[in-house]
Enzyme design. Structure first.
Site, PDB file in Angstrom:
ATOM      1  CE  LYS A 161      -6.133 -77.623   9.073  1.00 32.14           C
ATOM      2  NZ  LYS A 161      -4.971 -78.243   8.433  1.00 32.14           N
ATOM      3  N   PRO A 162      -2.814 -74.322   8.119  1.00 27.83           N
ATOM      4  CG  PRO A 162      -0.508 -74.540   7.772  1.00 27.83           C
ATOM      5  CD  PRO A 162      -1.529 -74.229   8.833  1.00 27.83           C
ATOM      6  CB  SER A 163      -3.546 -78.124   3.443  1.00 25.22           C
ATOM      7  OG  SER A 163      -3.441 -79.484   3.088  1.00 25.22           O
ATOM      8  CD  GLU A 164      -3.010 -84.339   6.206  1.00 27.57           C
ATOM      9  OE1 GLU A 164      -2.182 -85.093   6.724  1.00 27.57           O
ATOM     10  OE2 GLU A 164      -4.227 -84.596   6.112  1.00 27.57           O
ATOM     11  N   GLY A 209     -11.890 -74.136   1.299  1.00 28.09           N
ATOM     12  CA  GLY A 209     -11.691 -75.572   1.117  1.00 28.09           C
ATOM     13  C   GLY A 209     -12.948 -76.212   0.575  1.00 28.09           C
ATOM     14  CB  SER A 210     -13.949 -79.732   0.446  1.00 31.43           C
ATOM     15  OG  SER A 210     -13.960 -80.046   1.818  1.00 31.43           O
ATOM     16  N   GLY A 250     -16.545 -77.208   4.885  1.00 33.49           N
ATOM     17  CA  GLY A 250     -17.128 -75.890   5.153  1.00 33.49           C
ATOM     18  C   GLY A 250     -18.455 -76.006   5.886  1.00 33.49           C
ATOM     19  CD  GLU A 279     -12.205 -67.327   0.135  1.00 28.01           C
ATOM     20  OE1 GLU A 279     -12.107 -66.381  -0.645  1.00 28.01           O
ATOM     21  OE2 GLU A 279     -11.252 -67.827   0.720  1.00 28.01           O
ATOM     22  NE  ARG A 325      -4.280 -69.705 -11.700  1.00 26.56           N
ATOM     23  CZ  ARG A 325      -5.037 -68.924 -10.951  1.00 26.56           C
ATOM     24  NH1 ARG A 325      -6.306 -68.741 -11.255  1.00 26.56           N
ATOM     25  NH2 ARG A 325      -4.547 -68.314  -9.922  1.00 26.56           N
ATOM     26  CB  CYS A 366     -12.116 -72.802  -6.002  1.00 25.41           C
ATOM     27  SG  CYS A 366     -11.323 -71.188  -5.962  1.00 25.41           S
ATOM     28  CD  GLU A 386     -14.195 -77.999  -6.784  1.00 25.77           C
ATOM     29  OE1 GLU A 386     -14.541 -78.525  -5.704  1.00 25.77           O
ATOM     30  OE2 GLU A 386     -13.624 -76.913  -6.850  1.00 25.77           O
ATOM     31  CB  SER A 408      -7.988 -64.977  -9.052  1.00 30.75           C
ATOM     32  OG  SER A 408      -8.815 -66.101  -9.102  1.00 30.75           O
TER      33      SER A 408
HETATM   34  P1  NAP Z   1     -10.488 -79.582   2.374  1.00 34.38           P
HETATM   35  O1  NAP Z   1     -10.243 -81.031   2.397  1.00 34.38           O
HETATM   36  O2  NAP Z   1     -11.813 -79.077   2.783  1.00 34.38           O
HETATM   37  O3  NAP Z   1      -9.344 -78.944   3.293  1.00 34.38           O
HETATM   38  C1  NAP Z   1      -9.269 -77.551   3.515  1.00 34.38           C
HETATM   39  C2  NAP Z   1      -8.678 -77.312   4.884  1.00 34.38           C
HETATM   40  O4  NAP Z   1      -9.585 -77.808   5.863  1.00 34.38           O
HETATM   41  C3  NAP Z   1      -7.362 -78.038   5.107  1.00 34.38           C
HETATM   42  O5  NAP Z   1      -6.519 -77.251   5.903  1.00 34.38           O
HETATM   43  C4  NAP Z   1      -7.812 -79.268   5.867  1.00 34.38           C
HETATM   44  O6  NAP Z   1      -6.795 -79.816   6.665  1.00 34.38           O
HETATM   45  C5  NAP Z   1      -8.896 -78.675   6.739  1.00 34.38           C
HETATM   46  N1  NAP Z   1      -9.820 -79.637   7.310  1.00 34.38           N
HETATM   47  C6  NAP Z   1     -10.188 -80.853   6.838  1.00 34.38           C
HETATM   48  N2  NAP Z   1     -11.082 -81.416   7.688  1.00 34.38           N
HETATM   49  C7  NAP Z   1     -11.276 -80.537   8.709  1.00 34.38           C
HETATM   50  C8  NAP Z   1     -12.074 -80.538   9.882  1.00 34.38           C
HETATM   51  N3  NAP Z   1     -12.868 -81.563  10.206  1.00 34.38           N
HETATM   52  N4  NAP Z   1     -12.008 -79.463  10.701  1.00 34.38           N
HETATM   53  C9  NAP Z   1     -11.214 -78.430  10.409  1.00 34.38           C
HETATM   54  N5  NAP Z   1     -10.428 -78.366   9.310  1.00 34.38           N
HETATM   55  C10 NAP Z   1     -10.476 -79.410   8.464  1.00 34.38           C
HETATM   56  O7  NAP Z   1     -10.201 -78.942   0.943  1.00 34.38           O
HETATM   57  P2  NAP Z   1      -8.912 -79.139   0.050  1.00 34.38           P
HETATM   58  O8  NAP Z   1      -8.985 -80.461  -0.578  1.00 34.38           O
HETATM   59  O9  NAP Z   1      -7.689 -78.777   0.822  1.00 34.38           O
HETATM   60  O10 NAP Z   1      -9.113 -77.978  -1.033  1.00 34.38           O
HETATM   61  C11 NAP Z   1      -9.791 -78.144  -2.215  1.00 34.38           C
HETATM   62  C12 NAP Z   1     -11.162 -77.515  -2.140  1.00 34.38           C
HETATM   63  O11 NAP Z   1     -11.021 -76.140  -1.802  1.00 34.38           O
HETATM   64  C13 NAP Z   1     -11.882 -77.537  -3.457  1.00 34.38           C
HETATM   65  O12 NAP Z   1     -13.217 -77.894  -3.264  1.00 34.38           O
HETATM   66  C14 NAP Z   1     -11.775 -76.094  -3.951  1.00 34.38           C
HETATM   67  O13 NAP Z   1     -12.786 -75.715  -4.845  1.00 34.38           O
HETATM   68  C15 NAP Z   1     -11.834 -75.348  -2.669  1.00 34.38           C
HETATM   69  N6  NAP Z   1     -11.261 -74.003  -2.824  1.00 34.38           N
HETATM   70  C16 NAP Z   1     -12.112 -72.946  -2.840  1.00 34.38           C
HETATM   71  C17 NAP Z   1     -11.621 -71.656  -3.042  1.00 34.38           C
HETATM   72  C18 NAP Z   1     -12.558 -70.479  -3.071  1.00 34.38           C
HETATM   73  O14 NAP Z   1     -12.089 -69.332  -3.144  1.00 34.38           O
HETATM   74  N7  NAP Z   1     -13.859 -70.703  -3.026  1.00 34.38           N
HETATM   75  C19 NAP Z   1     -10.239 -71.459  -3.219  1.00 34.38           C
HETATM   76  C20 NAP Z   1      -9.390 -72.569  -3.196  1.00 34.38           C
HETATM   77  C21 NAP Z   1      -9.928 -73.847  -2.980  1.00 34.38           C
HETATM   78  P3  NAP Z   1      -5.823 -81.001   6.147  1.00 34.38           P
HETATM   79  O15 NAP Z   1      -5.469 -80.693   4.720  1.00 34.38           O
HETATM   80  O16 NAP Z   1      -4.660 -80.881   7.056  1.00 34.38           O
HETATM   81  O17 NAP Z   1      -6.602 -82.254   6.272  1.00 34.38           O
END
Ligand code: NAP
Length: 508
Positions: free
Chosen positions: A222-225, A275-276, A280, A297, A325, A331, A428, A488
């Protein structure tokens, strides 16, 4: 995946990357494309057959069952790039069934057969580098140079795991009774649900799908919207590479519905998420009912420590790369730049000068080094953090406001005299804001650096070898860059502390 990695992880391994040559150019590709017009870019992608807008279930491109779509916008212009299927629980259930059925054939192939298909996928990703990079720049906003770099980086996971597929060895354990023999066979666990963020639209997918497919698991992604187009294009290339229908499925749209379906399914044996931290935690809790494995992650809050004895040019260049970057939206971005008193003024003025040279603009323009933020909410978050800091005594040294280009562009910003009571320190910022935090002693720097729940990445600039080892070992972070801002790679995992769980495990 390999035992050594697991053992290392169990010990809370940290990986120390020291620059032996000038800063790596791995991420920033050297390839030049010149400026590109958005219309021409879309045409090129369409002509390559890579503009996919439907989900992928069992090898078929499928609309949402109720016909709903969501718009994918270019954050640099607001232009609608495409309308993609807005899927939910029913499509996800079918994607899981298809992955589960295919598991019984895909997992029976030899490692060498799976490896060949993955290798071919890698080659196709690389031969469509330009189209994939254009897609990423259009839907995510990152400059073309970074997008081309992400194709290299994203494809490297597929190449690496194509090779690793053949090296999933078992173990022989000395028996506890004379007439017994103890063997460990490593076997794929089944269907993996992979949920990925928008900031690396390709690499976060290949990093999850590569190891899963290599071991014989099948996947529902499931990629991000915000960035489904890159994911769909990559999935198209996987099909072309001979990865069988149903081994890799893609659904996108209603995130909570898709997430719930993946968590509730007993056929899904593993959730892998990037993701966030907030999402998570929800996924971890939701996976408890079916006792799934989870790899998380999550967010970072990377410290970047500049000691008095640093080479100032190396420190400025490295901190700039670590902070700016993807416009600060990674992250592992340096979230807090800790600078020792003796070098503070000198570093601050050289750093501000370097930040001033960053070129903000549409990522399709060749001169651009800073694209827009992903959306308005991201800009509002940055504004809130900067406002909080100035209200508590920090000073803006550069930028500090929205960019005159409008949309979600924000000026590359440096904030001085930040302290640990400010949001810029504790959370963050995920934007182009570099907070400078003065410190006196090495002990104080270590204390400030570790004063967070995130344990993903840290950076340090020093010419003192003994200090670089001492401080690396004291930093509670999975990855430590020493005199290096880009850290990375496909070959090491990163995790430590509560906010990140081991990642190369989605498969066993
Ligand atoms: P996010 O809001 O948590 O979204 C990540 C993914 O989760 C998206 O596909 C999102 O879908 C989905 N999602 C949201 N709510 C959900 C739910 N209730 N159930 C299932 N899936 C759900 O994070 P983001 O804003 O896309 O990404 C930024 C964050 O990712 C930052 O905190 C960053 O530090 C972290 N990150 C961490 C790493 C690592 O290696 N640790 C790498 C890259 C990013 P939608 O977008 O479709 O809503």
């Amino acid at each position: 995946m390999a035992m050594a990695m697991r053992r290392a992880a169990a010990l809370g391994a940290r990986h120390i990357l020291a620059a032996s040559v000038s800063a790596s150019s791995r991420v920033a590709s050297r390839r030049h494309m010149g400026s590109v017009d958005a219309g021409a870019a879309m045409e090129k992608i369409r002509a390559a057959g890579l503009l996919r807008t439907r989900g992928l279930i069992g090898g078929k491109w499928v609309d949402a069952y109720d016909g709903k779509t969501i718009e994918v916008q270019n954050p640099a212009t607001g232009e609608v790039l495409a309308n993609v299927a807005c899927m939910g629980n029913r499509e996800t259930a079918d994607a899981i069934t298809s992955a589960n059925t295919t598991f019984y054939t895909w997992s029976k192939l030899t490692a060498s057969e799976r490896s060949k298909a993955l290798r071919k996928w890698h080659d196709l990703l690389m031969s469509h580098k330009e189209e994939l990079a254009l897609l990423m720049t259009l839907e995510q906003g990152k400059p073309m140079k970074e997008a081309l770099g992400e194709v290299n980086y994203g494809a490297s996971f597929i190449e690496f795991f194509a090779e690793e597929a053949k090296r999933v060895y078992g173990d022989i354990i000395p028996p506890t009774l004379a007439d017994r023999r103890l063997l460990v066979l490593k076997q794929p666990i089944g269907v993996v649900g992979a949920i990925t963020p928008w900031n690396f639209p390709l690499a976060m997918i290949t990093r999850k799908v590569g190891p899963a497919l290599a071991c014989g698991c099948t996947v529902v992604v499931k990629p991000s919207e915000f960035t489904p187009l890159t994911a769909l294009a990559a999935a198209d290339l996987a099909l072309q590479a001979g990865i069988p229908a149903g081994a890799l499925n893609v659904v996108m749209g209603n995130a909570p519905e898709i997430g719930d379906e993946l968590m509730q399914s007993t056929q899904v044996r593993k959730i892998t998420f990037t993701g966030s931290t907030a999402v998570g935690k929800k996924l971890m809790a939701g996976s408890a009912n079916t006792v799934k494995k989870v790899s998380l992650e999550l967010g970072g809050n990377a410290p970047c420590i500049v000691f008095d004895d640093a080479d100032i040019d190396v420190a400025v260049k490295g901190s700039l790369a670590a902070k700016f970057r993807n416009s600060g939206q990674t992250c592992v971005c340096a979230n807090r730049i800790l600078v020792q008193e003796g070098i503070y003024e000198k570093f601050a003025s050289a750093f501000v000068k370097a930040v001033q040279s960053l070129q903000v603009g549409n990522g399709l323009e060749e001169s651009t080094s800073q694209g827009p933020l992903i959306n308005e909410a991201a800009v509002q978050k940055v504004e809130k953090f900067v406002g909080d800091a100035t209200s508590k005594g920090a000073n803006i040294m550069l930028g500090g406001k929205r960019h005159s280009l409008g949309m979600s562009f924000y000026e590359p910003t440096v904030v001085g005299n930040v302290s640990n009571d400010m949001l810029l320190f504790s959370e963050e910022v995920f934007g182009p804001v570099a907070p400078l935090i003065p410190f006196k002693t090495e002990e104080e720097a270590i204390h400030l650096a570790n004063d967070t729940n995130a344990g993903l990445a840290a950076y340090m600039f020093t010419k003192n070898i003994a200090r670089s080892w001492r401080v690396s070992e004291a930093l509670e972070y999975g990855l430590v860059g020493v005199n290096e801002g880009l850290i990375s790679t496909e070959v090491i995992e990163r995790q430590i502390k509560s906010l990140n769980l081991l990642r190369y495990e989605p498969t066993m």
